[in-house]
Design a protein around this motif. Structure first.
Motif, PDB file in Angstrom:
ATOM      1  N   ILE A  26       0.702  -0.610  -0.104  1.00  0.00           N
ATOM      2  CA  ILE A  26      -0.210  -0.323   0.140  1.00  0.00           C
ATOM      3  C   ILE A  26       0.635   1.293   0.136  1.00  0.00           C
ATOM      4  CG2 ILE A  26      -1.851   1.483   1.352  1.00  0.00           C
ATOM      5  CD1 ILE A  26      -2.614  -1.478  -0.111  1.00  0.00           C
ATOM      6  N   GLN A  27       1.697   0.765   1.335  1.00  0.00           N
ATOM      7  CA  GLN A  27       2.807   2.649   0.409  1.00  0.00           C
ATOM      8  C   GLN A  27       3.644   2.272  -0.657  1.00  0.00           C
ATOM      9  OE1 GLN A  27       5.974   1.847   3.959  1.00  0.00           O
ATOM     10  NE2 GLN A  27       4.534   1.724   5.183  1.00  0.00           N
ATOM     11  N   ALA A  28       3.508   1.541  -1.687  1.00  0.00           N
ATOM     12  CA  ALA A  28       4.828   1.032  -2.483  1.00  0.00           C
ATOM     13  C   ALA A  28       3.468   2.277  -3.318  1.00  0.00           C
ATOM     14  CB  ALA A  28       5.160   0.822  -3.003  1.00  0.00           C
ATOM     15  N   LEU A  29       2.409   1.883  -3.475  1.00  0.00           N
ATOM     16  CA  LEU A  29       1.074   2.055  -4.776  1.00  0.00           C
ATOM     17  C   LEU A  29       0.646   3.991  -3.972  1.00  0.00           C
ATOM     18  CD1 LEU A  29      -1.060  -0.825  -4.418  1.00  0.00           C
ATOM     19  CD2 LEU A  29       0.865  -0.629  -6.021  1.00  0.00           C
ATOM     20  N   ASP A  30       0.687   3.956  -3.322  1.00  0.00           N
ATOM     21  CA  ASP A  30       0.593   5.290  -2.402  1.00  0.00           C
ATOM     22  C   ASP A  30       1.628   6.367  -3.005  1.00  0.00           C
ATOM     23  OD1 ASP A  30      -1.729   6.494  -1.191  1.00  0.00           O
ATOM     24  OD2 ASP A  30      -0.312   7.557   0.713  1.00  0.00           O
ATOM     25  N   ARG A  31       3.026   5.742  -3.176  1.00  0.00           N
ATOM     26  CA  ARG A  31       4.049   6.920  -2.879  1.00  0.00           C
ATOM     27  C   ARG A  31       3.804   6.848  -4.386  1.00  0.00           C
ATOM     28  NH1 ARG A  31       7.482   4.350   0.219  1.00  0.00           N
ATOM     29  NH2 ARG A  31       7.936   2.878  -1.459  1.00  0.00           N
ATOM     30  N   GLN A  32       3.810   6.099  -5.080  1.00  0.00           N
ATOM     31  CA  GLN A  32       3.571   5.677  -6.602  1.00  0.00           C
ATOM     32  C   GLN A  32       2.651   6.597  -7.282  1.00  0.00           C
ATOM     33  OE1 GLN A  32       1.028   4.625  -9.926  1.00  0.00           O
ATOM     34  NE2 GLN A  32       2.302   5.856 -11.118  1.00  0.00           N
ATOM     35  N   LEU A  33       1.299   6.518  -6.881  1.00  0.00           N
ATOM     36  CA  LEU A  33       0.553   7.704  -7.807  1.00  0.00           C
ATOM     37  C   LEU A  33       0.631   8.812  -7.050  1.00  0.00           C
ATOM     38  CD1 LEU A  33      -3.289   5.441  -5.970  1.00  0.00           C
ATOM     39  CD2 LEU A  33      -2.367   6.235  -8.682  1.00  0.00           C
ATOM     40  N   GLU A  34       0.984   9.567  -5.803  1.00  0.00           N
ATOM     41  CA  GLU A  34       1.331   9.958  -5.258  1.00  0.00           C
ATOM     42  C   GLU A  34       2.883  11.691  -6.176  1.00  0.00           C
ATOM     43  OE1 GLU A  34      -0.050  12.698  -3.012  1.00  0.00           O
ATOM     44  OE2 GLU A  34      -0.876  11.378  -1.664  1.00  0.00           O
ATOM     45  N   THR A  35       3.199  10.132  -5.813  1.00  0.00           N
ATOM     46  CA  THR A  35       4.776  11.816  -6.837  1.00  0.00           C
ATOM     47  C   THR A  35       4.138  11.095  -8.312  1.00  0.00           C
ATOM     48  OG1 THR A  35       6.574   9.984  -5.538  1.00  0.00           O
ATOM     49  CG2 THR A  35       7.015  10.011  -7.342  1.00  0.00           C
ATOM     50  N   ASP A  36       3.676  10.335  -9.113  1.00  0.00           N
ATOM     51  CA  ASP A  36       3.376  10.741 -10.383  1.00  0.00           C
ATOM     52  C   ASP A  36       2.470  11.353 -10.688  1.00  0.00           C
ATOM     53  OD1 ASP A  36       5.442   9.248 -10.293  1.00  0.00           O
ATOM     54  OD2 ASP A  36       4.428   7.165 -11.035  1.00  0.00           O
ATOM     55  N   SER A  37       1.359  11.181 -10.022  1.00  0.00           N
ATOM     56  CA  SER A  37      -0.009  11.967  -9.687  1.00  0.00           C
ATOM     57  C   SER A  37      -0.337  12.556  -8.985  1.00  0.00           C
ATOM     58  CB  SER A  37      -0.769  10.834 -10.417  1.00  0.00           C
ATOM     59  OG  SER A  37      -0.210  10.376 -11.525  1.00  0.00           O
ATOM     60  N   GLY A  38       0.121  12.682  -7.747  1.00  0.00           N
ATOM     61  CA  GLY A  38      -0.753  13.610  -6.905  1.00  0.00           C
ATOM     62  C   GLY A  38      -2.120  13.306  -6.620  1.00  0.00           C
ATOM     63  N   VAL A  39      -2.100  12.071  -6.418  1.00  0.00           N
ATOM     64  CA  VAL A  39      -2.703  11.779  -5.852  1.00  0.00           C
ATOM     65  C   VAL A  39      -2.483  10.284  -4.622  1.00  0.00           C
ATOM     66  CG1 VAL A  39      -5.711  10.078  -6.172  1.00  0.00           C
ATOM     67  CG2 VAL A  39      -4.627  11.521  -8.637  1.00  0.00           C
ATOM     68  N   SER A  40      -3.404  10.647  -3.552  1.00  0.00           N
ATOM     69  CA  SER A  40      -3.578   9.009  -2.539  1.00  0.00           C
ATOM     70  C   SER A  40      -4.595   8.065  -3.125  1.00  0.00           C
ATOM     71  CB  SER A  40      -4.177   9.775  -1.449  1.00  0.00           C
ATOM     72  OG  SER A  40      -5.637  10.249  -1.464  1.00  0.00           O
ATOM     73  N   PHE A  41      -4.043   6.776  -2.795  1.00  0.00           N
ATOM     74  CA  PHE A  41      -4.477   5.488  -3.610  1.00  0.00           C
ATOM     75  C   PHE A  41      -5.656   5.513  -2.644  1.00  0.00           C
ATOM     76  CE2 PHE A  41      -5.139   1.402  -2.208  1.00  0.00           C
ATOM     77  CZ  PHE A  41      -5.776   0.497  -3.164  1.00  0.00           C
ATOM     78  N   THR A  42      -6.561   6.300  -1.916  1.00  0.00           N
ATOM     79  CA  THR A  42      -7.949   6.540  -1.388  1.00  0.00           C
ATOM     80  C   THR A  42      -7.891   7.252  -2.342  1.00  0.00           C
ATOM     81  OG1 THR A  42      -7.111   6.210   1.195  1.00  0.00           O
ATOM     82  CG2 THR A  42      -8.831   7.237   0.298  1.00  0.00           C
ATOM     83  N   ASP A  43      -8.417   8.450  -2.844  1.00  0.00           N
ATOM     84  CA  ASP A  43      -9.007   9.242  -3.873  1.00  0.00           C
ATOM     85  C   ASP A  43      -8.753   8.652  -5.084  1.00  0.00           C
ATOM     86  OD1 ASP A  43      -8.672  10.984  -1.745  1.00  0.00           O
ATOM     87  OD2 ASP A  43      -7.277  12.623  -2.519  1.00  0.00           O
ATOM     88  N   TYR A  44      -7.673   7.964  -5.993  1.00  0.00           N
ATOM     89  CA  TYR A  44      -7.842   7.069  -6.767  1.00  0.00           C
ATOM     90  C   TYR A  44      -8.704   5.633  -6.841  1.00  0.00           C
ATOM     91  CZ  TYR A  44      -6.198   4.209 -10.868  1.00  0.00           C
ATOM     92  OH  TYR A  44      -6.445   3.398 -11.668  1.00  0.00           O
ATOM     93  N   GLU A  45      -9.261   5.248  -5.508  1.00  0.00           N
ATOM     94  CA  GLU A  45      -9.920   4.497  -5.744  1.00  0.00           C
ATOM     95  C   GLU A  45     -11.869   4.999  -6.085  1.00  0.00           C
ATOM     96  OE1 GLU A  45      -9.762   0.858  -4.066  1.00  0.00           O
ATOM     97  OE2 GLU A  45      -8.307   0.418  -5.705  1.00  0.00           O
ATOM     98  N   LEU A  46     -11.660   5.789  -4.796  1.00  0.00           N
ATOM     99  CA  LEU A  46     -12.834   6.731  -5.657  1.00  0.00           C
ATOM    100  C   LEU A  46     -13.267   7.767  -6.586  1.00  0.00           C
ATOM    101  CD1 LEU A  46     -13.326   9.124  -2.194  1.00  0.00           C
ATOM    102  CD2 LEU A  46     -14.490   7.426  -2.739  1.00  0.00           C
ATOM    103  N   LEU A  47     -12.279   7.745  -7.642  1.00  0.00           N
ATOM    104  CA  LEU A  47     -12.649   8.131  -8.873  1.00  0.00           C
ATOM    105  C   LEU A  47     -12.505   6.754  -9.617  1.00  0.00           C
ATOM    106  CD1 LEU A  47      -9.521  11.031  -9.047  1.00  0.00           C
ATOM    107  CD2 LEU A  47     -12.122  11.443  -8.760  1.00  0.00           C
TER     108      LEU A  47
END
Lengths: 161, 161
Positions: A26-47
């Protein structure tokens, strides 16, 4: 409680591998999303949930159910996503009891831009680490756990409950 | 990125079952701990790591590594646990670079009181939901994921690095 069934060595190893692997994943997925797209994993799942709903909109409480989140957690997330222009709140024509969250065109574009990197990370860190047999075991066992734990709530975005 | 390897149907089901099952499981474990013992899942894991360390103490940064947490996250958690009287901060005699967190006698009692209910919940919601073959698959696959994702840091509480 003197009849505790403690975990044996294999069970302990199973639990530790699962919970530690999950925390790192979860940390790795969160980091990839935040770094590359400025979105948290939680926010991504909502979208993602909004993008898959009819009319790209869901009642706030259905969105909370679908993401297994609290109402207040979803409200905070939607406030963030609204500020970014990716979601808007709309009143329900047929239902005065709640607000809908709706994916905007900008939100749909954001999701389309974000998905490839996220899916690549899910593949790299999880799916491609598992053999076909392990994937089947994870699918069956976590599906069972989910069904056992799922609250008795509608998870569809269909109107009229 | 026009060469995205999207998840096929089985992979998508695997991912969804895992992430949704995990979300519900962590919520259930957190709820059991909070309700029955007034401890969060994160705090409980910290207490367990301290209890297993030599002298029941760990350097703050080793504790962060062991729980895959940020330094600031561990600092906040230790502040909470210190206020409850379950942990105290002690200076390292042999190492001026950092503080240790040490489990107190009250913390050890708290852990002993808390563990049976937590282990019962882990059994009920996870371990006992899995067949022996599924446990072996989860143990192997999440162990592999953990090893692949683990940062290159010492996870032991041993002195002298």
């Amino acid at each position: 409680m003197d009849e505790v069934r403690w975990l044996d060595s294999d069970e302990q190893d199973t639990w530790r591998a699962y919970i530690e692997g999950t925390r790192l994943l979860i940390q790795a997925l969160d980091r990839q999303l935040e770094t590359d797209s400025g979105v948290s994993f939680t926010d991504y799942e909502l979208l993602v949930h909004l993008s898959e709903a009819p009319g790209r909109r869901m009642r706030m409480r259905d969105l909370a159910d679908a993401t297994f989140s609290s109402r207040s957690g979803v409200t905070r997330a939607v406030t963030r996503l609204e500020a970014a222009g990716w979601v808007r709140r709309v009143e329900c024509d047929d239902d005065r009891r709640g607000m809908h969250a709706e994916l905007t065109a900008a939100g749909a574009r954001k999701l389309a831009d974000t998905a490839p990197g996220h899916v690549a990370a899910v593949r790299q860190h999880m799916i491609d680490q598992l053999s076909a047999g392990e994937r089947a075991a994870v699918r069956a066992s976590f599906g069972r756990m989910r069904d056992e734990l799922r609250p008795g709530l509608s998870r569809t975005g269909e109107p009229g409950e």
